[in-house]
Design a protein around this motif. Structure first.
Motif, PDB file in Angstrom:
ATOM      1  N   ASP A 129       0.843  -1.191   0.000  1.00 30.16           N
ATOM      2  CA  ASP A 129       0.000   0.000   0.000  1.00 30.16           C
ATOM      3  C   ASP A 129       0.882   1.246   0.000  1.00 30.16           C
ATOM      4  O   ASP A 129       2.100   1.167  -0.155  1.00 30.16           O
ATOM      5  N   GLY A 130       0.282   2.399   0.193  1.00 26.91           N
ATOM      6  CA  GLY A 130       1.041   3.643   0.161  1.00 26.91           C
ATOM      7  C   GLY A 130       2.024   3.803   1.299  1.00 26.91           C
ATOM      8  O   GLY A 130       2.904   4.668   1.252  1.00 26.91           O
ATOM      9  N   ASN A 131       1.899   2.961   2.335  1.00 26.57           N
ATOM     10  CA  ASN A 131       2.801   3.043   3.486  1.00 26.57           C
ATOM     11  C   ASN A 131       3.864   1.949   3.481  1.00 26.57           C
ATOM     12  O   ASN A 131       4.567   1.769   4.473  1.00 26.57           O
ATOM     13  N   GLY A 132       3.951   1.219   2.367  1.00 32.59           N
ATOM     14  CA  GLY A 132       4.964   0.179   2.262  1.00 32.59           C
ATOM     15  C   GLY A 132       4.588  -1.128   2.929  1.00 32.59           C
ATOM     16  O   GLY A 132       5.422  -2.033   3.034  1.00 32.59           O
ATOM     17  N   ARG A 133       3.361  -1.284   3.349  1.00 33.01           N
ATOM     18  CA  ARG A 133       2.915  -2.532   3.981  1.00 33.01           C
ATOM     19  C   ARG A 133       2.416  -3.487   2.900  1.00 33.01           C
ATOM     20  O   ARG A 133       1.737  -3.078   1.956  1.00 33.01           O
ATOM     21  N   TYR A 134       2.729  -4.770   3.070  1.00 29.33           N
ATOM     22  CA  TYR A 134       2.319  -5.777   2.101  1.00 29.33           C
ATOM     23  C   TYR A 134       0.851  -6.130   2.313  1.00 29.33           C
ATOM     24  O   TYR A 134       0.446  -6.554   3.400  1.00 29.33           O
ATOM     25  N   ILE A 135       0.059  -5.970   1.270  1.00 27.13           N
ATOM     26  CA  ILE A 135      -1.388  -6.072   1.371  1.00 27.13           C
ATOM     27  C   ILE A 135      -1.851  -7.488   1.683  1.00 27.13           C
ATOM     28  O   ILE A 135      -2.778  -7.693   2.476  1.00 27.13           O
TER      29      ILE A 135
END
Length: 320
Positions: A129-135
């Motif tokens: 996502d936009g925060n670098g977290r894996y969806i």
């Protein structure tokens, strides 16, 4: 009963102070627009207003939660749309691979294209996502859920097993991000079975690997024509089952996004209702307040005049 001069003064002073207090209280209502500026103004209304404000604040929190959920689900749906297209492209290649007239070079060319589609799927499965977290990593969102062995090409899932959920209303919790194994390693209840009646392959990457093995194997290495055909048919069934599973998840997301819209509408109506309740409890009743303010002003002026007149009176003056 005897009335001393001091008592007369005190009574008039009390009347003036009482008039001032009531006049100022009404003036405060007019200036603030609220008839309950402190609990003692109306204890019952003040306590009920606290409850209404708490309900309004909670409703606002759920509204923010729904916005967050909408963003997450919309993002996942967008990625799964690309996953759907990639699987359909892979199905097209598998159909072409079923042509019995293909040469080994033709099959090798199809294998190259299929490997490219597999890489696309791995990349989509590791979307952030936009925060670098894996969806699709569940609650292990700080590391990539899928890794691919550079030698064998095998794809391994190491993400979380629990999907991310969000409470979007007082009694409603939704899945806002599915795990990778729910997307790429699951089948629907009506999945196609193998000819022997067993369940098909659940892992889409293993399905593709099976097709790649069949395409890369030289024709001369097959003991029979059906061996290659069976492998391609198995891959075709596997991709069809995987596609149906992805579409099932997308259907769930679509249903939840529609429900969020309905909950937003309900939340907006709830805000209007709470605002109306709060207004009835604490808002100034302007006509009554203005009328009372005018009467209190006249009464206070009369009290001032009476008190001023009393200052010139004493028993000595009356006896002079």
């Amino acid at each position: 009963m005897r009335l001393s001069t001091n008592m007369i003064y005190q009574q008039n002073m009390d009347a003036v102070l009482d008039g001032q207090n009531r006049f100022q209280a009404t003036g405060l209502q007019l200036s603030t627009g609220s008839k309950v500026n402190k609990p003692s103004d109306d204890p019952l209304a003040a306590s009920q207003a606290v409850l209404v404000r708490q309900a309004t604040a909670q409703n606002s929190q759920y509204s923010v939660a729904r916005t967050f959920a909408n963003q997450n689900m919309s993002q996942e749906e967008s990625i799964l749309s690309s996953v759907t297209s990639t699987i359909q492209d892979a199905q097209t290649l598998i159909v072409q691979a079923g042509n019995g007239t293909l040469s080994d070079d033709d099959r090798s060319s199809l294998a190259t294209k299929l490997e490219s589609l597999k890489s696309q799927l791995v990349n989509l499965a590791n979307s952030t996502d936009g925060n670098g977290r894996y969806i699709f990593a569940g609650y292990k969102s700080d590391t990539a859920p899928y890794t691919q062995d550079p030698t064998t090409g095998a794809v391994t899932y190491s993400g979380g097993d629990t999907a991310i959920t969000q409470q979007v209303d007082a009694s409603r919790t939704m899945t806002i991000n599915h795990t990778g194994n729910q997307i790429f390693d699951s089948l629907t209840g009506d999945a196609k079975k193998e000819p022997n009646g067993s369940s098909g392959e659940t892992d889409i990457f293993k399905t593709i690997d099976g097709a790649l093995t069949a395409l890369k194997t030289p024709s001369a290495d097959y003991t029979s024509d059906s061996e290659y055909t069976d492998a391609i048919d198995k891959a075709n069934r596997g991709l069809s089952n995987s596609l149906n599973n992805v579409l099932s998840v997308r259907s769930e997301l679509g249903t939840q996004l529609s429900e969020l819209d309905n909950l937003d509408t309900i939340g907006a109506n709830r805000d209007v209702t709470n605002a109306s309740k709060l207004s009835d409890l604490v808002d100034t009743e302007w006509t009554s307040a203005i009328s009372t303010y005018t009467l209190q002003q006249v009464a206070l002026q009369a009290s001032y005049k009476t008190y001023s007149s009393m200052q010139g009176m004493s028993l000595f003056q009356m006896n002079s």
